[in-house]
Design a protein around this motif. Structure first.
Motif, PDB file in Angstrom:
ATOM      1  N   HIS A 209       0.809  -1.211   0.000  1.00 39.36           N
ATOM      2  CA  HIS A 209       0.000   0.000   0.000  1.00 39.36           C
ATOM      3  C   HIS A 209       0.852   1.276   0.000  1.00 39.36           C
ATOM      4  N   ASN A 210       0.229   2.326  -0.552  1.00 35.05           N
ATOM      5  CA  ASN A 210       0.684   3.709  -0.406  1.00 35.05           C
ATOM      6  C   ASN A 210       2.105   3.927  -0.916  1.00 35.05           C
ATOM      7  N   PRO A 216      -1.861  10.330  -3.645  1.00 34.27           N
ATOM      8  CA  PRO A 216      -2.630   9.130  -3.314  1.00 34.27           C
ATOM      9  C   PRO A 216      -3.533   8.633  -4.434  1.00 34.27           C
ATOM     10  N   ASP A 219      -2.206   5.576  -6.072  1.00 28.26           N
ATOM     11  CA  ASP A 219      -2.482   4.327  -5.363  1.00 28.26           C
ATOM     12  C   ASP A 219      -3.918   3.882  -5.593  1.00 28.26           C
ATOM     13  N   TRP A 220      -4.835   4.825  -5.621  1.00 26.07           N
ATOM     14  CA  TRP A 220      -6.238   4.495  -5.859  1.00 26.07           C
ATOM     15  C   TRP A 220      -6.410   3.894  -7.249  1.00 26.07           C
ATOM     16  N   TYR A 225      -4.130   1.621  -2.535  1.00 18.97           N
ATOM     17  CA  TYR A 225      -4.465   2.668  -1.562  1.00 18.97           C
ATOM     18  C   TYR A 225      -5.006   2.057  -0.270  1.00 18.97           C
TER      19      TYR A 225
END
Length: 271
Positions: A209-210, A216, A219-220, A225
């Motif tokens: 993640h991240n 961000p 990541d989404w 994310y």
């Protein structure tokens, strides 16, 4: 630049960052009770001095030398078309492409063993604050800056309009490492909040993640994310033994390259 000027600039940067972030860390602590002079603060201060005195100036020099090599004649038409665009659009394009490139590179640094050796230096920190942001192997920092500037170089976007963006990104990179819990609401989709990056530094076997420190939405888009909830109680740092001294952390990745038989293939890659 003279040594005296470099010394003055470094001292000024330290004072300005301290004045900006220590009050934030006191008022909005992510981990209440963490002292300013927490364990390994001196090591991170050594990384701070190394960056400002040596590695950052050398990185700027290396990037500027490489810039002409990244503007092939075959893309002259593309650069001419970009030059006709308004400045604001060039800045937006360079920023979004930079975010995409940095996301991909950061993810590779966690997935490719020889890249991880250098990036692990940054993840060896066990207490996050604004000083911890400076714990970074110089080769890791150089390649990240190179990747970040690559779109602007290829497209021929002048660095002048990007100066303010670069300064903002630098300050924000320090902010997301600071001992601050300050949710940003809807803005947290565009600008990385500290809790996102704090989770990225969690001591787990392998982070998923991240990776987009400052964007961000990347990541989404790529399904990596995660926004943690509740108090920050997870352990930070590496799941494997790692040297704690400044020079030892600089030389360990190089030793692993020179003596590949010693590289810790049995290591699990932490976050």
């Amino acid at each position: 630049m003279t040594f005296q000027q470099l010394l003055t600039d470094t001292a000024l940067a330290f004072v300005m960052l301290g004045v900006a972030f220590w009050p934030l860390e006191w008022a909005f602590s992510a981990r209440v009770g963490q002292r300013i002079l927490r364990p390994a603060w001196g090591v991170d201060f050594a990384f701070f001095l190394g960056q400002y005195f040596v590695w950052a100036p050398l990185s700027v020099l290396a990037i500027m030398v490489a810039r002409p090599l990244l503007q092939p004649e075959a893309l002259a038409g593309l650069r001419a078309a970009v030059a006709l665009q308004p400045t604001w659009l060039q800045v937006v394009e360079a920023t979004v492409l930079c975010d995409l490139c940095v996301y991909g590179w950061h993810r590779l640094c966690h997935e490719v063993d020889w890249l991880w050796r250098f990036h692990a230096v940054h993840h060896s920190v066990e207490h996050l604050d604004w000083m911890a942001a400076h714990r970074e192997h110089p080769l890791d920092g150089l390649t990240t800056q190179f990747v970040c500037n690559l779109p602007a170089f290829v497209l021929g976007i002048p660095l002048g309009p990007l100066t303010m963006v670069a300064a903002f990104r630098g300050m924000w990179a320090i902010f997301i490492h600071s001992n601050v819990r300050l949710p940003l609401g809807p803005l947290g989709f565009l600008f990385g909040a500290p809790e996102l990056h704090h989770w990225h530094h969690a001591r787990v076997e392998q982070t998923r993640h991240n990776f987009a420190n400052l964007a961000p939405y990347m990541d989404w888009l790529f399904g990596t994310y995660h926004r943690p909830t509740g108090e920050e109680r997870w352990a930070l740092g590496l799941a494997e033994p790692f040297p704690r001294g400044y020079l030892a952390q600089l030389f360990l990745p190089l030793r692993d390259l020179v003596f590949p038989g010693r590289k810790a293939q049995e290591r699990t890659q932490p976050s």
